[in-house]
Motif scaffolding. Structure first.
Motif, PDB file in Angstrom:
ATOM      1  N   HIS A1070      -1.720  -0.761  -1.162  1.00 37.45           N
ATOM      2  CA  HIS A1070      -2.204  -1.169  -2.470  1.00 37.45           C
ATOM      3  C   HIS A1070      -3.245  -0.201  -3.026  1.00 37.45           C
ATOM      4  O   HIS A1070      -3.290   0.034  -4.239  1.00 37.45           O
ATOM      5  CB  HIS A1070      -2.785  -2.580  -2.376  1.00 37.45           C
ATOM      6  CG  HIS A1070      -1.806  -3.580  -1.844  1.00 37.45           C
ATOM      7  ND1 HIS A1070      -0.652  -3.941  -2.527  1.00 37.45           N
ATOM      8  CD2 HIS A1070      -1.785  -4.298  -0.675  1.00 37.45           C
ATOM      9  CE1 HIS A1070       0.033  -4.826  -1.821  1.00 37.45           C
ATOM     10  NE2 HIS A1070      -0.634  -5.063  -0.686  1.00 37.45           N
ATOM     11  N   VAL A1088      -5.796  -4.746 -11.584  1.00 39.70           N
ATOM     12  CA  VAL A1088      -5.220  -5.986 -11.036  1.00 39.70           C
ATOM     13  C   VAL A1088      -4.907  -5.823  -9.552  1.00 39.70           C
ATOM     14  O   VAL A1088      -5.159  -6.719  -8.734  1.00 39.70           O
ATOM     15  CB  VAL A1088      -3.952  -6.377 -11.836  1.00 39.70           C
ATOM     16  CG1 VAL A1088      -3.206  -7.516 -11.154  1.00 39.70           C
ATOM     17  CG2 VAL A1088      -4.331  -6.759 -13.262  1.00 39.70           C
ATOM     18  N   GLU A1092      -6.806  -8.021  -6.625  1.00 41.48           N
ATOM     19  CA  GLU A1092      -6.110  -8.872  -5.657  1.00 41.48           C
ATOM     20  C   GLU A1092      -6.547  -8.531  -4.231  1.00 41.48           C
ATOM     21  O   GLU A1092      -6.741  -9.414  -3.388  1.00 41.48           O
ATOM     22  CB  GLU A1092      -4.595  -8.707  -5.811  1.00 41.48           C
ATOM     23  CG  GLU A1092      -4.029  -9.272  -7.100  1.00 41.48           C
ATOM     24  CD  GLU A1092      -4.265 -10.781  -7.207  1.00 41.48           C
ATOM     25  OE1 GLU A1092      -4.207 -11.458  -6.145  1.00 41.48           O
ATOM     26  OE2 GLU A1092      -4.523 -11.273  -8.320  1.00 41.48           O
ATOM     27  N   LYS A1095     -10.015 -10.018  -3.777  1.00 40.41           N
ATOM     28  CA  LYS A1095      -9.991 -11.480  -3.593  1.00 40.41           C
ATOM     29  C   LYS A1095      -9.527 -11.842  -2.190  1.00 40.41           C
ATOM     30  O   LYS A1095     -10.073 -12.753  -1.559  1.00 40.41           O
ATOM     31  CB  LYS A1095      -9.069 -12.116  -4.634  1.00 40.41           C
ATOM     32  CG  LYS A1095      -9.615 -12.073  -6.058  1.00 40.41           C
ATOM     33  CD  LYS A1095      -8.636 -12.740  -7.025  1.00 40.41           C
ATOM     34  CE  LYS A1095      -9.191 -12.725  -8.449  1.00 40.41           C
ATOM     35  NZ  LYS A1095      -8.244 -13.354  -9.407  1.00 40.41           N
ATOM     36  N   HIS A1096      -8.524 -11.108  -1.679  1.00 38.05           N
ATOM     37  CA  HIS A1096      -8.035 -11.394  -0.340  1.00 38.05           C
ATOM     38  C   HIS A1096      -9.119 -11.147   0.713  1.00 38.05           C
ATOM     39  O   HIS A1096      -9.328 -11.977   1.622  1.00 38.05           O
ATOM     40  CB  HIS A1096      -6.799 -10.531  -0.062  1.00 38.05           C
ATOM     41  CG  HIS A1096      -6.281 -10.654   1.335  1.00 38.05           C
ATOM     42  ND1 HIS A1096      -5.688 -11.824   1.821  1.00 38.05           N
ATOM     43  CD2 HIS A1096      -6.262  -9.761   2.372  1.00 38.05           C
ATOM     44  CE1 HIS A1096      -5.344 -11.645   3.073  1.00 38.05           C
ATOM     45  NE2 HIS A1096      -5.685 -10.399   3.437  1.00 38.05           N
ATOM     46  N   ALA A1149     -14.481 -13.026  -9.807  1.00 35.41           N
ATOM     47  CA  ALA A1149     -13.961 -13.029  -8.439  1.00 35.41           C
ATOM     48  C   ALA A1149     -15.091 -13.098  -7.426  1.00 35.41           C
ATOM     49  O   ALA A1149     -15.013 -13.826  -6.429  1.00 35.41           O
ATOM     50  CB  ALA A1149     -13.109 -11.770  -8.205  1.00 35.41           C
TER      51      ALA A1149
END
Length: 1425
Positions: A1070, A1088, A1092, A1095-1096, A1149
């Motif tokens: 990623h 984005v 993500e 956030k993970h 977030a």
């Protein structure tokens, strides 16, 4: 001057006095017994003391400069501190260490009992007071606190000679604060605490002068010093001033004139030291200046009193402890065969040494020498002699130091002396204490008047005793250790005296050989005493091991020093006789000799000791030790008959060979004996025992040494015997029969035996021997004879194995391959040797052409190339290769030879044959199949394709062959394969990659090509046309090394973004996907992806918060930093709405993760999340308006319903950031304004500045510019300094008229620049011609002929694409807005309404938001005045 009252003699009243405190003068070191009735003063004065307690200083006339250099000044008159019964001393044992020595006791401290007793008695009986000062010359003078000066003689009785002054005068003048005796010991100066000075005649005790007006009243005399001139003295008072006293006598009237040398108002002087010269140095040139050293509280000064007052040196101390005492001391030292004064001065813990020299012009030069750094503060510094210093520290410990080596020789604690301090005088208590605090602080540890040095001895004045320190003589230092039975240390110290390495040496006179002889004799005596002690201290009862250990500790010491002294007679004479009295000692002594013999330190032993040594080792069955010793011994010290008999009896063949060779020059008999050992079992076909194998190997080594001119087992044969020995050995080897002919003995038994024993090694010995045969005709004959015998033996004996025959073939082939070989091989014999085993072939050596006929070597080559025989494969290949290189098989069928070599895997031979046939492409499989030389194929291919000299067809064949085997090259070394591909096969890269089946190999190959930091890069144009290569490597990189994907994507420019994004997504990388999306321009999509990931990781962090998962927290913080960096990089190109779409989701977030841990607000995880939130807020304040950020925070449920205190930290952090950025903005604006203003001022000044012509004439016509008196002519001056007439410049076309004005250019400067450009162009052309064509890219320049043919312009030289790209990148990097644009932007921003850092409406067009904007502050230009 007032004369003194009648002098009273203290001795006249001694009959009425008793000594009160006898215990005050006892010396522990002398064990003086206590007495019931204290002795009277008369009894003390009349007492006859023994020699050890006498005090007789050396005559100063004996102290010449030579004695000073040899550290004379030692006296035997001082009381010995180590006197007494030596049997009562404790014995100490120490390991032997010849290489290092201990200084031992360097100084001797004694009490002057006579002086001490009388000083104490005078204080009690005549109220003399306590001692306050001491000075020593030919007499000893002690000043007291009640104004008396007691003068003692230096005779053994230390009699009181004079008592100067009276207590009445003492009550008026105060205590004696300083004393000084002149050079001829006829006058004594006394300084008093109330400032008076008196002069006394030491011959009759008469008062000569009383001086009361030499210095300001109310100050004490701190120092009074005579100079070399008896009519001049120097005094120093408590006011810090220094005065010169000049004594005169006119018409019988004595007077004194005073001159101030230094005023205390400029800095208080607390120590003075005039340079005093010995009588033997009166003619020294430095004496003409009467040097005086003065030490103030801040610096040291050296002044000259004659011929006029002059300051020669001022040296500041630097940082020093205010309580440290300044110290000074002069000494004459020998420097480069010249005697020069040296000043040592100190304040604190560092001693400085200044060397004072006078040059031929009369000027004095002072050079600083090496400092001596200490770990203690000093209160006194005194020279003992020119190399040794006595340093007294604040703890009253005396340190004896060698100046040259800075080694501390000894430390003596003299605290029991109870040293007298001069504190009261420095504080001037007798006059009311009118001194500065700094001087009073220094006076706390001042003891200047309590220490006096003279003639190598130092007197220390105590409150109740007087002590003297002197250097021990070298004998006394050694004897001091012997009294304590420290024999090893005594021997080590004596050896340092012998070698001249000892420090503070006293008592050694004469030249070096004489000194060594004296010390050696003393060491011999010590060794005998040590031997007696070893016997005396031997444990009579106990285990044998204890006795052996006792002698093992002591005997090596005797041997070591006897060898060092080269006293073998002493070692094997008296010492051996003493130790022989005890059998254990004798055995240890004999065994101790072995290591010295083996190390060749003891080459000769007396016959008696050698006989005992052999018997002792033989009785203990130490025959190997005997043999090792014999071969190192001088043959003259051996009993040859005894040794030979023992060697035969015990099979000591090395020793036997040594004795026969060295003792009888017989080199053959040992060979015969060894052949008798191994010959019979070999002829009988029996296997040899281990001992016989050892003997056979010895025989081969012995033969090799004899033929090489070396002695066995060590050394060399005498040069005059080498030819004879070689001849004898060859004659012995080629004998038909041995000495004792057996009935079944065959011909040539020696060579036959050696061939059967070890064919290969024997032939190696012969090969090594034959290397030295060149012009020796007899040796060549021996060589030929041995070769014939070898073939004959092979013919007559059929039990030789094919391997042994092969060894013979190898040997012969090597000999025949030599270019200068004259060896002839008998064909008939050779055919018979190999006829049965190898098919009946023979050999003929063509002597003239030195080639072998092809039929005779067919079977030999078949043997060498036999694939079934794997033994000595490399050796057989090397032999065949040497034959080929020497042309030995020139007429042999090359095709058959090549086939045989391929079958035998002789790849080097194959390479040789292919290269000879110019079949270069077939060499490639030779390298591939050769396990030893596989990696050399890369260099071979590169050289073939690069080096000129090969045809295009040959290079093409190699190129095609390499491409055919390219898949075999890559596994060998992918890095080298990549380099080869990059240079020669870059166009076939895709084909090569497709041929490789192993994907990991593809990865390593492409990694070396595309991602190597130091490797050779491929052609960029090819890669640009083939992005599939980069994308394939990217795919492999994602599989095998995903951590380096980002780095590759940043560096490489030749992949397609869409395909690269797809590859990264397929491998779920990623971070790489986000990087590629950002590079593509899709910032939101990249954001984005990173969001993500963040956030993970935050969810993992919050889930594992209870477990304090630090790694997860660090990973989340790292991802957050990457996300923030993405937002910061792209915010400048986005509008306000787009920015909020980036920053607010990021803030949400982080805050969402914080909500999950709100209950545990005190946990470390919660604090970490608060830190992350603050980091986001601080980063976004530069791009999002502050009200918007606050509104979003207050709308959040977590903070909206809470108290203000919960968001106080966040708001304060944002405000701090805002204030910081505002301050930074204002500071930057001020700097830029100041820079611009400064530059404009300097430019305006440079423009308006007047011009100064360099010359007075025109640079064109060379006439003065004022050549016409009647008219006014325009003169033009340039900033370069050249001046011209305007008409002259017009004649040279140096003026251009524009807009009604004429612009002038300097003719000379313009002409030189043009010429310089022409010269530069020519140099570039020449430089390019000197460059190799293989290293440069040639470009052509041409003239355009279109249009006007006269308007010809050279076209610009074209740059390579790589150069253009690098230049553009550099230009973009350093391109920036002008300073005026920056100032305009700053002014607009300061006047506008700020929301955040910049106004949101204008932020997109701001120069500060340009990604290439960098603020670079450069130093202002230098403007010449």
């Amino acid at each position: 001057m007032a004369e003194s009252p009648e002098t009273r003699s203290l001795a006249s009243a001694s009959s009425q006095l008793n000594l009160a405190e006898a215990e005050g003068i006892d010396d522990k070191e002398f064990d003086i017994p206590q007495v019931d009735t204290p002795p009277t003063l008369e009894s003390i004065l009349n007492e006859t003391e023994d020699e050890d307690e006498s005090f007789i200083l050396e005559d100063p006339a004996l102290l010449n400069m030579d004695n000073i250099d040899t550290h004379s000044g030692e006296t035997s008159s001082l009381a010995s501190s180590d006197s007494g019964d030596r049997t009562n001393l404790k014995r100490r044992k120490k390991a032997s260490d010849v290489s290092s020595s201990v200084p031992g006791s360097v100084v001797r401290r004694s009490v002057l009992k006579g002086v001490s007793a009388q000083v104490v008695s005078a204080a009690d009986r005549v109220d003399a007071g306590l001692p306050t000062a001491v000075v020593v010359s030919n007499v000893i003078a002690v000043g007291t606190s009640h104004g008396l000066a007691l003068v003692f003689g230096k005779d053994p009785n230390q009699a009181l000679r004079l008592c100067l002054g009276s207590t009445a005068v003492g009550a008026q003048y105060g205590a004696v604060s300083a004393l000084s005796i002149n050079s001829d010991c006829t006058r004594l100066l006394c300084g008093f605490a109330k400032g008076q000075i008196t002069m006394w005649d030491l011959a009759n005790g008469k008062l000569l002068r009383t001086i009361t007006d030499a210095h300001p009243p109310g100050t004490a005399i701190l120092h009074i010093k005579f100079t070399d001139d008896p009519t001049t003295a120097i005094c120093n008072d408590s006011g810090g001033s220094v005065f010169e006293l000049a004594f005169k006598r006119v018409m019988g009237v004595r007077s004194c004139e005073s001159r101030c040398l230094f005023s205390g108002a400029k800095g208080e002087v607390c120590c003075i030291e005039p340079l005093l010269v010995k009588p033997e140095l009166r003619d020294h040139p430095i004496t003409q200046h009467a040097l005086l050293a003065m030490a103030s509280l801040t610096k040291v000064m050296v002044i000259g009193l004659k011929p006029s007052l002059k300051v020669w040196l001022t040296f500041p101390y630097g940082k020093a402890n205010p309580a440290s005492v300044p110290l000074l001391s002069w000494q004459f030292v020998a420097v480069q065969s010249a005697v020069t004064p040296m000043l040592a001065f100190c304040r604190g813990d560092a001693i400085h040494f200044l060397l004072v020299k006078k040059d031929e012009s009369g000027a004095i030069h002072v050079s600083k020498q090496k400092q001596l750094h200490l770990h203690y503060d000093l209160i006194n510094l005194t020279w003992i002699n020119s190399r040794t210093l006595a340093l007294l520290d604040s703890a009253e410990k005396l340190h004896v130091v060698d100046r040259h080596s800075q080694e501390e020789l000894e430390i003596v604690d003299i605290a029991e002396v109870q040293l007298v301090y001069n504190s009261s005088h420095f504080k001037s208590l007798a006059t009311g204490g009118n001194v500065s605090q700094a001087l009073a602080l220094v006076g706390e540890k001042a003891c200047y008047q309590s220490v006096s040095g003279y003639g190598g001895q130092i007197i220390y004045l105590g409150t109740k005793s007087v002590h003297v320190i002197t250097l021990r003589t070298w004998r006394e230092r050694v004897d001091y250790l012997l009294k304590q039975e420290r024999f090893i240390e005594a021997l080590s110290l004596a050896w340092s005296f012998h070698e001249g390495k000892a420090k503070a040496v006293v008592g050694l006179f004469g030249d070096q050989s004489k000194r060594k002889g004296v010390v050696a004799d003393r060491m011999a005596e010590i060794l005998l005493q040590y031997a007696d002690r070893a016997l005396k201290k031997c444990p009579e009862q106990g285990k044998l091991q204890v006795m052996e250990q006792h002698f093992e500790d002591m005997v090596p010491v005797m041997v070591d020093y006897c060898l060092l002294l080269e006293r073998i007679d002493l070692l094997f004479g008296q010492i051996y006789n003493k130790l022989s009295e005890i059998s254990v000692a004798k055995g240890v002594f004999l065994e101790c000799l072995e290591p010295y013999i083996l190390n060749d330190k003891l080459p000769s032993i007396t016959p008696l000791v050698m006989k005992d040594l052999l018997i002792h080792f033989q009785d203990r069955d130490m025959m190997e030790n005997i043999e090792a010793c014999i071969v190192h011994m001088d043959i003259t010290s051996l009993d040859i008959q005894q040794v030979v008999h023992m060697c035969w009896e015990h099979c000591l063949y090395d020793a036997m060979i040594y004795v026969y060779n060295r003792g009888m020059n017989d080199y053959i008999t040992p060979m015969e004996k060894l052949f008798q050992v191994i010959g019979p079992p070999l002829r009988a076909g029996k296997s040899l025992s281990d001992e016989q194998v050892v003997m056979g190997n010895k025989l081969l080594v012995y033969i090799s040494c004899c033929l090489a001119g070396r002695a066995y087992p060590l050394g060399n044969i005498p040069e005059d015997l080498v030819p004879l020995v070689k001849h004898q050995v060859f004659e012995f080897l080629i004998r038909l029969h041995s000495t004792e002919v057996a009935s079944d003995e065959e011909l040539h038994p020696q060579i036959r035996t050696l061939l059967h024993f070890d064919t290969r090694e024997f032939l190696n010995v012969l090969a090594l021997t034959f290397e030295d045969f060149k012009n020796d005709k007899q040796a060549v004959e021996h060589q030929q004879r041995i070769v014939d015998i070898l073939l004959t033996v092979m013919v007559e004996n059929s039990d030789f194995t094919p391997s042994q025959v092969g060894c013979l073939f190898t040997f012969l082939a090597r000999q025949l391959a030599k270019p200068d070989s004259t060896l002839f091989v008998n064909r008939m014999l050779f055919d018979q040797v190999i006829g049965i085993g190898f098919g009946g072939f023979g050999t003929v050596k063509d002597v003239e052409a030195k080639h072998l006929s092809s039929p005779s070597w067919t079977e030999v080559l078949e043997f060498l190339c036999s694939p079934d025989d794997e033994s000595r494969h490399a050796e057989r290949q090397q032999v065949l290769l040497e034959l080929l290189q020497a042309g030995g098989v020139a007429q042999f069928d090359e095709n058959r030879l090549t086939a045989m070599a391929e079958k035998a895997a002789f790849y080097q031979v194959c390479e040789f044959m292919y290269e000879k046939k110019q079949l270069y492409d077939k060499i490639i499989p030779c390298y591939l199949n050769d396990p030893v030389r596989k990696e050399e194929i890369f260099n071979y291919v590169h050289n073939m394709l690069s080096i000129p000299g090969y045809s295009a067809e040959e290079k093409e064949s190699v190129w095609n062959k390499t491409m055919e085997h390219i898949k075999d090259l890559v596994p060998i070394n992918p890095s080298k394969a990549a380099e080869l591909v990059a240079v020669h096969f870059s166009t076939e890269l895709q084909v090569i990659v497709n041929q490789l089946e192993d994907q990991h190999l593809v990865f390593r190959l492409l990694q070396s090509l595309l991602d190597s930091s130091d490797g050779m890069q491929v052609n960029r144009e090819v890669l640009q046309l083939n992005p599939d290569i980069h994308e394939q490597y990217l795919d492999l990189l994602c599989q095998y090394d995903p951590h380096r994907v980002i780095d590759f994507l940043r560096v490489s420019e030749y992949y397609r973004l869409e395909e690269a994004i797809q590859i990264a997504e397929n491998h779920k990388l990623h971070e790489a996907s986000a990087f590629l999306l950002e590079k593509k321009g899709d910032v939101h999509a990249a954001f984005v992806v990173l969001l993500e990931i963040l956030k993970h990781k935050l969810s993992l962090f919050t889930d594992g918060a209870r477990e304090k998962n630090e790694e997860t927290g660090q990973a989340a913080e790292s991802t957050l930093e990457e996300t923030i960096a993405l937002c910061q990089r792209n915010s400048h190109s986005l509008n306000q709405q787009q920015r909020e779409a980036l920053w607010f989701p990021l803030l949400e977030a982080v805050m969402s993760a914080q909500k999950l841990l709100k209950d545990g607000s005190s946990s470390p995880a919660f604090e970490s999340l608060k830190h992350l939130t603050k980091q986001v807020l601080n980063s976004m304040t530069g791009f999002i308006a502050l009200p918007s950020i606050l509104q979003r925070i207050l709308q959040d449920p977590m903070y909206g319903k809470g108290k203000l205190g919960e968001i106080q930290t966040l708001i304060l952090g944002m405000l701090d950031t805002f204030n910081y950025e505002q301050t930074l903005l204002e500071t930057t604006t001020n700097l830029l304004n100041h820079d611009l203003h400064w530059s404009l001022c300097n430019l305006r000044g440079a423009v308006s500045r007047g011009l100064n012509p360099k010359q007075e004439h025109c640079s064109v016509c060379l006439q003065q510019y004022k050549r016409r008196q009647e008219g006014i002519e325009e003169v033009i001056v340039f900033s370069c300094g050249h001046i011209y007439h305007s008409q002259c410049l017009q004649s040279k076309d140096c003026g251009v008229r524009t807009e009604g004005q004429t612009q002038w250019t300097c003719y000379k400067c313009n002409s030189s620049n043009k010429g310089g450009r022409h010269r530069d162009l020519g140099s570039e052309v020449n430089k390019s011609r000197n460059t190799s064509l293989a290293q440069i890219k040639v470009t052509s320049a041409y003239y355009s002929t279109s249009g006007n043919p006269d308007n010809k312009k050279p076209t610009e030289v074209a740059l390579e694409p790589q150069q253009i790209q690098a230049f553009d990148q550099l230009r973009r990097l350093y391109r920036g807005p002008p300073r005026l644009a920056i100032l305009t932007e700053l002014s607009r921003n300061r006047n506008s309404d700020k929301q955040g850092l910049f106004h949101p409406g204008s932020v997109a067009n701001s120069v500060f938001q340009n990604e290439n904007f960098q603020l670079r502050l450069s130093p202002p230009p230098v403007i010449e005045d």
